[in-house]
Write a protein that holds these residues in place. Sequence first.
Motif, short mmCIF file in Angstrom:
data_model
loop_
_atom_site.label_atom_id
_atom_site.label_comp_id
_atom_site.label_asym_id
_atom_site.label_seq_id
_atom_site.Cartn_x
_atom_site.Cartn_y
_atom_site.Cartn_z
N VAL A 57 -2.52 10.34 4.65
CA VAL A 57 -1.18 10.09 3.87
C VAL A 57 0.67 10.32 5.21
N LEU A 58 0.15 12.01 5.61
CA LEU A 58 1.87 10.97 6.32
C LEU A 58 1.46 10.69 7.72
N LEU A 59 0.43 10.11 8.51
CA LEU A 59 0.26 8.63 9.08
C LEU A 59 0.52 7.27 8.64
N VAL A 60 -0.03 7.42 7.11
CA VAL A 60 0.62 5.85 7.25
C VAL A 60 1.81 5.81 6.29
N GLY A 72 9.73 -1.33 9.12
CA GLY A 72 10.43 -1.54 8.72
C GLY A 72 11.10 -0.95 7.63
N GLU A 73 10.73 0.28 6.99
CA GLU A 73 11.13 1.27 6.11
C GLU A 73 11.88 2.47 7.31
N GLY A 74 11.22 3.16 8.34
CA GLY A 74 12.03 4.02 9.14
C GLY A 74 12.91 3.94 10.02
N SER A 75 13.31 1.85 9.77
CA SER A 75 14.14 1.82 10.64
C SER A 75 15.86 1.75 9.58
N ALA A 76 15.74 1.60 8.48
CA ALA A 76 17.05 1.57 7.85
C ALA A 76 17.44 3.09 7.97
#
Length: 85
Positions: A34-37, A43-47
Amino acid sequence: MMYGWDGNGWGVGAWVAMAVLMLIFWGGVVTVVVLLVRRTRPGEGSAALQPPHYDAERILTERFARGEIDEQEFTARRAALRRQE
């Protein structure tokens, strides 16, 4: 003498310990997956890494491109946003 299914083995405690250890093991495997996924979603982390004024600046640029504000107001607001850093 044979150790196995005839009652001379480790007993119920060993079975319970093995079951608990298997639950801990598979729980750890699921947690790692789950942590790796979550980490590799595009797109989610860049914001989250960008400062909040980038989003406001993007909206300001879109408003200028649509003609809602003139160039003077655009440059004044953009300068105000950049001063808040």
